[in-house]
Design an enzyme around this catalytic site. Structure first.
Site, short mmCIF file in Angstrom:
data_model
loop_
_atom_site.label_atom_id
_atom_site.label_comp_id
_atom_site.label_asym_id
_atom_site.label_seq_id
_atom_site.Cartn_x
_atom_site.Cartn_y
_atom_site.Cartn_z
N ASN A 40 6.32 4.10 7.45
CA ASN A 40 6.47 3.32 6.19
C ASN A 40 5.87 2.27 6.44
OD1 ASN A 40 6.81 2.20 3.87
ND2 ASN A 40 9.24 2.86 3.95
N VAL A 41 4.67 1.80 5.71
CA VAL A 41 3.98 0.42 5.71
C VAL A 41 4.68 -0.65 5.19
CG1 VAL A 41 1.65 1.71 5.69
CG2 VAL A 41 2.50 0.90 3.50
N ASN A 53 -5.16 3.07 4.51
CA ASN A 53 -5.28 3.86 3.55
C ASN A 53 -4.13 4.17 2.85
OD1 ASN A 53 -7.29 5.97 2.53
ND2 ASN A 53 -5.87 7.53 3.42
N TYR A 90 -2.33 -1.98 -10.04
CA TYR A 90 -3.35 -1.27 -9.04
C TYR A 90 -4.74 -2.04 -8.90
CZ TYR A 90 -5.75 2.56 -6.76
OH TYR A 90 -6.61 3.42 -5.86
N ALA A 91 -5.01 -2.37 -10.01
CA ALA A 91 -6.33 -3.44 -10.11
C ALA A 91 -6.06 -4.58 -9.18
CB ALA A 91 -6.72 -3.82 -11.33
N ALA A 92 -4.53 -5.18 -9.46
CA ALA A 92 -4.45 -6.46 -8.64
C ALA A 92 -4.34 -6.17 -7.28
CB ALA A 92 -3.07 -7.03 -9.25
N LYS A 120 -5.66 -3.84 -5.33
CA LYS A 120 -7.03 -3.46 -4.79
C LYS A 120 -8.06 -4.43 -4.79
CE LYS A 120 -5.79 0.73 -3.52
NZ LYS A 120 -5.76 0.95 -2.10
N ILE A 167 -12.18 10.45 -6.74
CA ILE A 167 -12.29 11.40 -5.43
C ILE A 167 -11.18 12.42 -5.57
CG2 ILE A 167 -12.32 11.36 -2.84
CD1 ILE A 167 -14.27 9.44 -4.03
#
Length: 214
Positions: free
Chosen positions: A28-29, A55, A120-122, A124, A155
């Site tokens: 778990n990261v 990833n 998500y944008a923040a 990434k 993807i």
């Protein structure tokens, strides 16, 4: 040897039985203690870690006025802090050995934004910023430790398979190459950034998006 890390033990078992050069590691990261123990064991056994591919990622999409604190925190913990945790554990090993490549999966959402994906944008965009800093920090004493990002477009993955068909059709038509990317498209980019063929590339973000964001 490739260590494939995931929280899904069954997926890991399948990988290990299919590929002789893959060792499964349930990890778990977000668990810093477990990361420290695992990385110490790997380094003790092999004496070096050459490549790190960050990833792990999740989405919890919502419009800003509806997004909950839990949705924000979950995405930030995995997508941003998880990258920090893994890199903090592995980068010193690479620096000590004088060489290494760190590849982090960002997204075109991290460079160009998207409706309903503030969290998500923040995250990434955040990994791109961290990567730029790391490319300077890790090499400042002469170590050939490189840090780069990949920014995929749409993807074919489990993360996108549940999207409504009209959304998939819209994004496919919006992509100049008129298709969604395949996991192998991203893997080839990661392989390039991990190899000596990219030995003079660091601090960059490679967009693999079929021309979606130009």
């Amino acid at each position: 040897m490739v260590f494939a890390c995931d929280m899904n033990a069954s997926v890991m078992a399948d990988l290990e039985s299919t590929y002789s050069n893959v060792r499964a590691l349930e990890l778990n990261v977000c668990d810093r203690n477990s990361i420290g123990v695992a990385i110490a064991k790997i380094n003790a056994e092999f004496g070096h870690i050459d490549v790190l591919v960050n990833n792990a990622g999740i989405t919890r999409d919502n419009l800003l006025d509806k997004m909950t604190e839990e949705e924000w925190d979950m995405v930030a913990d995995v997508n941003l802090k998880g990258v920090f945790n893994m890199t903090q554990a592995i980068a010193p090993i690479m620096i000590e050995n004088g060489i290494g490549s760190i590849i982090t999966m960002s997204s075109v959402v991290g460079t160009d934004g998207n409706i309903g994906q503030s969290n998500y944008a923040a995250t990434k965009g955040g990994v791109i910023a961290m990567t730029k800093g790391w490319s300077k920090e890790f090499s400042r004493k002469g170590a050939q430790v490189r840090a780069n990002c990949i920014a995929p477009g749409f993807i074919e993955t489990p993360m996108t398979k549940d999207l409504p068909e009209k959304v998939l059709d819209y994004m496919t038509n919006k992509t100049p190459l008129k298709r969604m990317g395949k996991p192998t498209d991203i893997a080839e980019g990661a392989l390039f950034l991990a190899s000596e063929r990219s030995s003079f590339i660091t601090g960059q973000t490679l967009k693999i998006d079929g021309g979606l964001v130009i």
